[in-house]
Design an enzyme around this catalytic site. Structure first.
Site, PDB file in Angstrom:
ATOM      1  N   SER A 209      -1.616  14.120 -14.258  1.00 57.52           N
ATOM      2  CA  SER A 209      -2.899  14.313 -14.934  1.00 57.52           C
ATOM      3  C   SER A 209      -3.038  15.776 -15.321  1.00 57.52           C
ATOM      4  O   SER A 209      -2.402  16.657 -14.734  1.00 57.52           O
ATOM      5  CB  SER A 209      -4.038  13.918 -13.993  1.00 57.52           C
ATOM      6  OG  SER A 209      -5.282  14.361 -14.467  1.00 57.52           O
TER       7      SER A 209
ATOM      8  N   ASP B  39       0.866  -1.173   0.000  1.00 51.84           N
ATOM      9  CA  ASP B  39       0.000   0.000   0.000  1.00 51.84           C
ATOM     10  C   ASP B  39       0.900   1.220   0.000  1.00 51.84           C
ATOM     11  O   ASP B  39       1.578   1.507   0.993  1.00 51.84           O
ATOM     12  CB  ASP B  39      -0.897  -0.014   1.240  1.00 51.84           C
ATOM     13  CG  ASP B  39      -1.821   1.190   1.327  1.00 51.84           C
ATOM     14  OD1 ASP B  39      -1.716   2.103   0.479  1.00 51.84           O
ATOM     15  OD2 ASP B  39      -2.641   1.239   2.268  1.00 51.84           O
TER      16      ASP B  39
ATOM     17  N   TYR C  89      -8.520  14.964  -5.980  1.00 57.03           N
ATOM     18  CA  TYR C  89      -7.656  14.435  -7.032  1.00 57.03           C
ATOM     19  C   TYR C  89      -6.801  15.552  -7.627  1.00 57.03           C
ATOM     20  O   TYR C  89      -5.583  15.404  -7.785  1.00 57.03           O
ATOM     21  CB  TYR C  89      -8.519  13.789  -8.111  1.00 57.03           C
ATOM     22  CG  TYR C  89      -7.743  13.131  -9.224  1.00 57.03           C
ATOM     23  CD1 TYR C  89      -7.033  11.956  -8.999  1.00 57.03           C
ATOM     24  CD2 TYR C  89      -7.721  13.674 -10.511  1.00 57.03           C
ATOM     25  CE1 TYR C  89      -6.324  11.339 -10.022  1.00 57.03           C
ATOM     26  CE2 TYR C  89      -7.027  13.071 -11.540  1.00 57.03           C
ATOM     27  CZ  TYR C  89      -6.335  11.897 -11.284  1.00 57.03           C
ATOM     28  OH  TYR C  89      -5.627  11.300 -12.303  1.00 57.03           O
TER      29      TYR C  89
ATOM     30  N   ALA D  38      -6.012  18.367  -6.207  1.00 53.94           N
ATOM     31  CA  ALA D  38      -5.047  18.799  -5.181  1.00 53.94           C
ATOM     32  C   ALA D  38      -3.850  17.862  -5.134  1.00 53.94           C
ATOM     33  O   ALA D  38      -2.696  18.302  -5.044  1.00 53.94           O
ATOM     34  CB  ALA D  38      -5.739  18.864  -3.819  1.00 53.94           C
ATOM     35  N   SER D  39      -4.107  16.560  -5.216  1.00 56.04           N
ATOM     36  CA  SER D  39      -3.010  15.586  -5.133  1.00 56.04           C
ATOM     37  C   SER D  39      -2.094  15.674  -6.341  1.00 56.04           C
ATOM     38  O   SER D  39      -0.871  15.521  -6.218  1.00 56.04           O
ATOM     39  CB  SER D  39      -3.575  14.167  -4.995  1.00 56.04           C
ATOM     40  OG  SER D  39      -4.197  13.728  -6.196  1.00 56.04           O
ATOM     41  N   LYS D  40      -2.669  15.922  -7.520  1.00 58.08           N
ATOM     42  CA  LYS D  40      -1.854  15.997  -8.726  1.00 58.08           C
ATOM     43  C   LYS D  40      -1.110  17.332  -8.832  1.00 58.08           C
ATOM     44  O   LYS D  40       0.015  17.380  -9.339  1.00 58.08           O
ATOM     45  CB  LYS D  40      -2.720  15.755  -9.965  1.00 58.08           C
ATOM     46  CG  LYS D  40      -3.292  14.340 -10.052  1.00 58.08           C
ATOM     47  CD  LYS D  40      -2.194  13.271 -10.057  1.00 58.08           C
ATOM     48  CE  LYS D  40      -2.766  11.887 -10.296  1.00 58.08           C
ATOM     49  NZ  LYS D  40      -1.719  10.835 -10.337  1.00 58.08           N
TER      50      LYS D  40
END
Length: 268
Positions: free
Chosen positions: A139, A61, A152, A154-156
């Protein structure tokens, strides 16, 4: 002879979609591949498919730092080093922020951003010695915030910023740091995308058959790694989105809103 022949390549999230296509292509080109995923059954099937080839798999993980550390340690015990790391493991989401639990936001960030940071941290000492490559599958959502995908995006964005800063730090070391943005690709990521309460949505809102295949996507990514590119944005539409967002951001807000909404409801 292939550029990847005998190179040790680590691909996170290699049991499905783009990750699996990368593993398949790399093994065909003679690489020594290590991959991790959470799904034991899919990893087992991947191992059976490539029986006898240089493939190391691990149930890991990537949102867990210690598991990432142990995975990379096992890779080095198996192959002796790491030449290339492809941070591919990721998860999406589809829900309006007002409806989304903070646990869902944390989960997306932990996998997409922290998973990249953890694996890069423990692979980098070996990649520095090899003057290799650190790559991340990002992305268009990392360049332009997309509705229904606040966590999503924010993470990218965080991933892109991390990779850009790291690239600048390592500019004179011989290591190449790059990030690629495939756009919509046929894969399981939308089926597994998290809804507002953190459960998988189970069905894609897009016509998966009309999208770029994972195999074609993998070919583009490996070519970019071989050519030591900085960034790769796949489609002309995504390139326009980045350009428009830079020069006419207010108008781009309206274009993006129209694409994702119909009659006030999120449809994509």
């Amino acid at each position: 002879m292939s550029f990847f022949n005998n190179k040790v390549v680590v691909v996170t999230g290699g049991s499905d979609g783009i990750g699996k296509a990368l593993v398949d292509a790399l093994l065909q080109q003679g690489a020594k591949v290590a991959t991790c995923a959470r799904n034991l059954d899919k990893l087992y099937e991947l191992g059976k498919t490539h029986a006898g080839k240089a493939l190391f798999t691990s149930a890991t993980d990537v949102s867990n730092e210690n598991e990432c550390k142990l995975f990379l340690e096992d890779v080095v015990k198996t192959y002796g080093t790491v030449d290339i790391l492809i941070n591919n493991a990721g998860i999406s989401m589809r829900a309006l922020f007002t409806d989304t639990s903070l646990d869902t936001m944390h989960k997306v960030m932990d996998i997409n951003f922290w998973g990249t940071v953890y694996c890069t941290k423990y692979a980098l000492p070996y990649i520095l010695k090899q003057k290799g490559t650190v790559a991340a599958v990002s992305s268009i959502a990392g360049f332009r915030g997309l509705p229904g995908r606040t966590g999503y995006s924010a993470s990218k964005f965080a991933m892109n910023g991390f990779m850009e800063a790291l690239r600048t730090e390592l500019l004179e070391t011989g290591v190449n740091v790059m990030w690629v943005c495939p756009g919509f690709t046929a894969s399981n990521i939308r089926n597994a995308a998290l809804t507002k309460d953190g459960t998988p949505q189970g069905a894609s809102p897009l016509d998966e058959g009309s999208l770029m295949t994972a195999e074609e996507c993998a070919t583009h990514i490996l070519h970019a790694i071989e050519k030591r590119k900085r960034t790769l944005i796949f489609s002309s539409g995504d390139k326009r989105t980045v350009l428009f967002n830079k020069f006419i951001p207010a108008l781009t807000d309206k274009f993006v809103r129209k694409f994702f909404f119909k009659n006030g409801e999120l449809i994509k």
